[in-house]
Design an enzyme around this catalytic site. Structure first.
Site, PDB file in Angstrom:
ATOM      1  NE  ARG A 203      88.326  83.044  41.019  1.00  0.00           N
ATOM      2  CZ  ARG A 203      87.026  82.849  41.077  1.00  0.00           C
ATOM      3  NH1 ARG A 203      86.243  83.778  41.593  1.00  0.00           N
ATOM      4  NH2 ARG A 203      86.487  81.737  40.604  1.00  0.00           N
TER       5      ARG A 203
ATOM      6  NE  ARG B 276      79.947  65.657  54.612  1.00  0.00           N
ATOM      7  CZ  ARG B 276      80.672  65.507  53.508  1.00  0.00           C
ATOM      8  NH1 ARG B 276      81.823  66.135  53.379  1.00  0.00           N
ATOM      9  NH2 ARG B 276      80.256  64.729  52.530  1.00  0.00           N
TER      10      ARG B 276
ATOM     11  CG  ASN C 268      92.973  81.970  33.870  1.00  0.00           C
ATOM     12  OD1 ASN C 268      92.568  82.797  33.061  1.00  0.00           O
ATOM     13  ND2 ASN C 268      92.151  81.133  34.484  1.00  0.00           N
TER      14      ASN C 268
ATOM     15  N   GLY D  33      85.073  66.004  55.292  1.00  0.00           N
ATOM     16  CA  GLY D  33      84.199  65.899  56.452  1.00  0.00           C
ATOM     17  C   GLY D  33      83.513  64.550  56.563  1.00  0.00           C
ATOM     18  NE  ARG D  34      81.537  59.984  52.412  1.00  0.00           N
ATOM     19  CZ  ARG D  34      81.620  58.916  51.614  1.00  0.00           C
ATOM     20  NH1 ARG D  34      82.210  59.033  50.429  1.00  0.00           N
ATOM     21  NH2 ARG D  34      81.146  57.752  51.992  1.00  0.00           N
TER      22      ARG D  34
ATOM     23  CG  ASN E 166     100.264  74.974  34.306  1.00  0.00           C
ATOM     24  OD1 ASN E 166      99.908  76.129  34.100  1.00  0.00           O
ATOM     25  ND2 ASN E 166      99.669  73.930  33.723  1.00  0.00           N
TER      26      ASN E 166
ATOM     27  NE  ARG F  68      98.530  79.000  28.407  1.00  0.00           N
ATOM     28  CZ  ARG F  68      98.301  78.378  27.253  1.00  0.00           C
ATOM     29  NH1 ARG F  68      98.645  77.109  27.101  1.00  0.00           N
ATOM     30  NH2 ARG F  68      97.729  79.029  26.250  1.00  0.00           N
TER      31      ARG F  68
ATOM     32  CG  HIS G  28      90.742  78.995  39.035  1.00  0.00           C
ATOM     33  ND1 HIS G  28      91.088  79.955  38.105  1.00  0.00           N
ATOM     34  CD2 HIS G  28      89.984  79.629  39.965  1.00  0.00           C
ATOM     35  CE1 HIS G  28      90.572  81.125  38.467  1.00  0.00           C
ATOM     36  NE2 HIS G  28      89.896  80.957  39.587  1.00  0.00           N
ATOM     37  NE  ARG G  29      86.339  73.193  34.341  1.00  0.00           N
ATOM     38  CZ  ARG G  29      85.644  74.316  34.221  1.00  0.00           C
ATOM     39  NH1 ARG G  29      85.007  74.817  35.258  1.00  0.00           N
ATOM     40  NH2 ARG G  29      85.570  74.952  33.075  1.00  0.00           N
TER      41      ARG G  29
END
Length: 244
Positions: A197, A170, A192, A101-102, A186, A188, A91-92
């Protein structure tokens, strides 16, 4: 380093840490189109909505005027298995900060399916259902998950003790290990997210069949969003849970 035993759980954490704006923010943004500068002094945060305000919100949702809904923002904290976090980042239209994990030693916390999780599917990819599973099969899978995760966690700690860098150690950890993340979005975009989901059943205008584990996140998100924007949430439900 101090060695630890793995911990197993079958739930997720989802907390609303902060929000900006309320339903007055939506009304202000919508009315500036016709009210101009004067609209900015009306509908202050926390003001009680009038019937006209509520009607405007329903109209905006019904007619899919989505931009005013972007005036409300949420920041959530999630602690979820990695295979769930990978679905969340799809969900960009959001901001995500996830533990690395680095740079830090991970915690040995792993997801194991609950007793009532359906694990056998019927049908083809993109169009399948789950059937009730034999409890013995579920128990066998739980046993395998615990064994595999324990072995992976032991190996991870062995590598760190050998001096292997965290980002390398890892690499063989399974995706049922838990990760923490902050998720800012936000309203909106959040609706979505919920449309896709959360398991809404046949009442949904566009029925979705999300993975069980991410519905645990969406259920908790829905509860928090409804508290902040109850009239919007009602319009969302009335629309058949379609995004705006």
């Amino acid at each position: 380093m101090t060695r630890t035993n793995p911990v197993f759980r079958s739930d997720v954490d989802c907390y609303l840490l902060d929000s900006m704006g309320d339903e007055n923010s939506i009304v202000r943004r919508a009315r500036v189109s016709t009210g101009g500068p004067g609209s900015s002094v009306k509908n202050n945060p926390g003001d009680e909505l009038t019937n006209a305000d509520k009607g405007l919100i329903r109209m905006l949702f019904r007619e899919k005027h989505g931009v005013p809904f972007e005036g409300v923002e949420f920041e959530f904290y999630f602690r979820v298995p990695v295979f769930v976090s990978r679905q969340i980042v799809k969900h960009r239209l959001s901001g995500v900060n996830e533990e690395s994990g680095r740079y830090r030693e991970l915690q040995g916390e792993f997801y194991v399916i609950p007793d009532d999780r359906k694990i056998e599917q019927i049908g083809r990819t993109g169009s399948y259902q789950f059937k009730e599973s034999d409890p013995n099969l579920v128990a066998k899978l739980q046993e395998m998950q615990i064994k595999e995760s324990t072995e992976a966690w032991t190996a991870y700690q062995d590598k760190l003790e050998m001096g292997v860098a965290k980002e390398v150690a890892r690499q063989n950890l399974p995706v049922n290990i838990y990760s923490s993340m902050y998720y800012k979005t936000n309203l909106r975009s959040a609706l979505n997210f919920l449309s896709l989901r959360k398991e809404w059943g046949e009442d949904s205008l566009y029925p979705s069949h999300p993975q069980y584990e991410i519905t645990l996140v969406a259920d908790k998100m829905a509860e928090e969003i409804q508290k902040v924007v109850p009239n919007v949430y009602e319009a969302f439900i009335e629309s058949g849970m379609r995004p705006v």
